[in-house]
Design a protein around this motif. Structure first.
Motif, PDB file in Angstrom:
ATOM      1  N   ARG A 180      -1.728   8.511  -5.335  1.00 25.63           N
ATOM      2  CA  ARG A 180      -0.760   7.331  -5.181  1.00 25.63           C
ATOM      3  C   ARG A 180       0.295   8.342  -5.344  1.00 25.63           C
ATOM      4  O   ARG A 180       1.535   7.652  -4.607  1.00 25.63           O
ATOM      5  CB  ARG A 180      -1.142   6.727  -6.513  1.00 25.63           C
ATOM      6  N   HIS A 181       0.717   9.216  -6.539  1.00 23.24           N
ATOM      7  CA  HIS A 181       2.013   9.683  -6.725  1.00 23.24           C
ATOM      8  C   HIS A 181       2.095  11.297  -5.276  1.00 23.24           C
ATOM      9  O   HIS A 181       2.731  12.327  -5.802  1.00 23.24           O
ATOM     10  CB  HIS A 181       2.443  10.583  -7.525  1.00 23.24           C
ATOM     11  N   SER A 233       5.245  10.973 -11.419  1.00 21.93           N
ATOM     12  CA  SER A 233       5.980  11.500 -10.065  1.00 21.93           C
ATOM     13  C   SER A 233       6.221  12.564  -9.698  1.00 21.93           C
ATOM     14  O   SER A 233       7.034  13.017 -10.711  1.00 21.93           O
ATOM     15  CB  SER A 233       6.575  10.219  -9.800  1.00 21.93           C
ATOM     16  N   ASP A 247      -6.682   8.354  -9.571  1.00 18.59           N
ATOM     17  CA  ASP A 247      -6.323   7.304  -8.582  1.00 18.59           C
ATOM     18  C   ASP A 247      -5.140   7.587  -8.370  1.00 18.59           C
ATOM     19  O   ASP A 247      -4.483   7.653  -7.469  1.00 18.59           O
ATOM     20  CB  ASP A 247      -6.928   5.757  -9.002  1.00 18.59           C
ATOM     21  N   GLU A 248      -4.172   7.508  -9.372  1.00 22.50           N
ATOM     22  CA  GLU A 248      -2.883   7.347  -9.806  1.00 22.50           C
ATOM     23  C   GLU A 248      -1.951   8.734  -9.419  1.00 22.50           C
ATOM     24  O   GLU A 248      -0.960   8.955  -8.578  1.00 22.50           O
ATOM     25  CB  GLU A 248      -2.553   7.697 -11.157  1.00 22.50           C
ATOM     26  N   ARG A 270       1.454   8.120   2.758  1.00 15.47           N
ATOM     27  CA  ARG A 270      -0.710   8.591   2.779  1.00 15.47           C
ATOM     28  C   ARG A 270      -0.607   9.730   1.739  1.00 15.47           C
ATOM     29  O   ARG A 270       0.162  10.759   1.512  1.00 15.47           O
ATOM     30  CB  ARG A 270      -0.857   9.140   4.190  1.00 15.47           C
ATOM     31  N   THR A 271      -1.428  10.181   1.397  1.00 11.47           N
ATOM     32  CA  THR A 271      -2.481  10.779   0.509  1.00 11.47           C
ATOM     33  C   THR A 271      -3.314  11.875   1.694  1.00 11.47           C
ATOM     34  O   THR A 271      -4.564  11.179   1.575  1.00 11.47           O
ATOM     35  CB  THR A 271      -1.950  11.348  -0.884  1.00 11.47           C
ATOM     36  N   ASP A 280       6.710   7.136  -6.493  1.00  7.08           N
ATOM     37  CA  ASP A 280       5.693   6.434  -5.411  1.00  7.08           C
ATOM     38  C   ASP A 280       5.736   5.595  -4.339  1.00  7.08           C
ATOM     39  O   ASP A 280       4.907   5.217  -3.309  1.00  7.08           O
ATOM     40  CB  ASP A 280       4.448   5.456  -6.357  1.00  7.08           C
TER      41      ASP A 280
END
Ligand code: GUN
Ligand code: ZN
Length: 426
Positions: free
Chosen positions: A121-122, A324, A117-118, A420-421, A415
């Motif tokens: 998010r990055h 990041s 998830d991290e 959006r990813t 971040d």
């Protein structure tokens, strides 16, 4: 098919960034296979070729390839920021004790879920990742990646000596486990396996030999390890493998230098080491936030380029300090300044970005698959907001060139920029 209208960043084969201020990305998302880029370019030129295309209007944003992290340790998510005098005490006092918890499948899955998830998010959509020496840690990571549809590579860490109880593995069992994991996971969906000796000092010659044999038998499986990071580590490796010409050469002597072999750090190398990297096709995972945090040294970009050695960027969390890619690219810029001061050159923002996308994909042998948005690439991308903070909005509004825009994002971004990813078109 789905279209996305925004500014568009991608890379030519020679690493040159290509930019469309008003771009269109067309994705073929026919069900049943991984969605791929059908076309990318100037909106006015492309749009007439796709009448009736459903287009998401993202003008004001920048679409760029999903970032590729060439070296990261998912089990070290909670080790970030552990202070130590250097690599070896950091491993002994923080990292090994923490990694011993990953024999527990439930614990491992919880960390893996947080980790992915991290990453997302990055804006990181592909990673070559260390697990721990526990089989459960590998299964947890693959299952978590599979459920998110990610292109992802990991492997069981091999470390059968000079490691404490709880992380040390058994030579023969470790090799049997590795082969069973290759057969279970490599090539399933978008997943790949990496044979993962932690580093030469924590493997017996027998374990390294076995790893090399597996690497020969499974030629499209990756190899990942660490090399030439820290002076104490290098001295230790030299004492343990006195017959090898150098620390790097130790890996070569066991058949662990080839295409798809990724070595983190590669800092303290000589010309023969760099030539061996180039001639074998092994690649460096440059990990600048880790190298600065642990005081390991500075990757020598000029020497790597002169030797024709390939490389890409990596977070190396948890020696590294951030997930990041923006922080990693900025740290790489600082590191590049260190040795390029001699030549008067410094790394361009486009090249830094390439190292974390198409360049890292090329280092993995995945050029044309991920890390770019040329036709045929899998549809993994990020939607970035160049106005994510007041200062970014102010800076990017004044950008007169692509270099200035990318530099503003690298220096000021994190971040908050990633709105959006998109992984495999979703
Ligand atoms: N060398 C051996 N293991 C490790 C690790 O976990 N992190 C780093 N940075 N270097 C290593
Ligand atoms: Zn590492």
């Amino acid at each position: 098919m789905t279209g996305y209208r925004a500014s568009l960043l991608r890379f030519a084969d020679d690493a040159t960034p290509q930019f469309d201020a008003d771009g269109l990305l067309v994705v073929d998302d026919t069900p049943g296979r991984t969605p791929v880029v059908l076309a990318a370019g100037d909106h006015a030129a492309l749009a007439p070729r796709y009448p009736g295309l459903a287009v998401q209007d993202l003008r004001g944003h920048l679409i760029a390839p999903g970032f590729v992290d060439l070296h990261v340790h998912y089990p070290q998510t909670d080790v970030i920021g552990a202070p130590a005098a250097g690599l070896l005490p950091w491993l002994e006092n923080y990292t090994f004790p923490h990694e011993s918890r990953f024999h527990d499948a439930g614990y491992a899955r919880g960390v893996a879920d947080f980790f992915f998830d991290e990453l997302l998010r990055h804006g990181v959509t592909t990673a070559l990742t260390f697990a721990t020496s526990h089989v459960a840690s590998v299964n947890a990571a693959f299952e978590a990646a599979q459920s998110r549809g990610l292109r992802f590579i990991t492997g069981k860490v091999l470390q059968d000596r000079h490691s404490p109880d709880g992380v040390r593995d058994d030579t023969e069992q470790s090799l049997l486990d590795t082969e069973a994991l290759i057969q279970r996971w490599h090539g399933v969906d978008r997943l790949g396996y990496a044979i993962t000796p932690r580093f030469a000092p924590t493997s017996t010659p027998a374990q390294l030999r076995g790893a090399g044999e597996l690497a020969a038998n499974y030629a499209d499986v990756w190899i990942q390890s660490h090399v030439a990071e820290n002076l104490d580590e290098i001295r230790w490796a030299g004492e343990l493998f006195p017959q090898s010409r150098s620390y790097l050469a130790t890996y070569g002597d066991f058949g662990l230098l080839r295409e798809r072999a990724v070595y983190a750090h590669c800092i303290h190398m000589d010309a023969a080491d760099r030539a061996q990297m180039a001639s074998t096709g092994a690649v460096a995972a440059v990990s600048p936030t880790s190298n600065l945090f642990l005081g390991s040294g500075f990757f020598d970009y000029a020497a790597a380029d002169a030797a024709g050695m390939r490389y890409g960027l990596a977070s190396d969390v948890g020696g590294g300090t951030s997930f990041s890619p923006f922080h990693t690219m900025l740290a790489a810029y600082y590191v590049g300044r260190e040795n390029h001061t001699k030549t008067g050159l410094s790394l361009s923002p486009g090249h830094l970005w390439w190292q974390h996308t198409a360049g890292a994909a090329q280092a993995l042998g995945l050029q044309g698959v991920v890390g770019n948005l040329q036709p045929g690439c899998e549809a993994d991308f990020v939607v970035l907001n160049p106005k994510a903070t007041p200062l970014l909005a102010r800076k990017t509004a004044q950008a007169d060139s692509l270099d200035e825009l990318l530099f503003a994002l690298i220096v000021l971004g994190d971040d908050r920029v990633v709105v959006r990813t998109v992984v495999a078109g979703r």
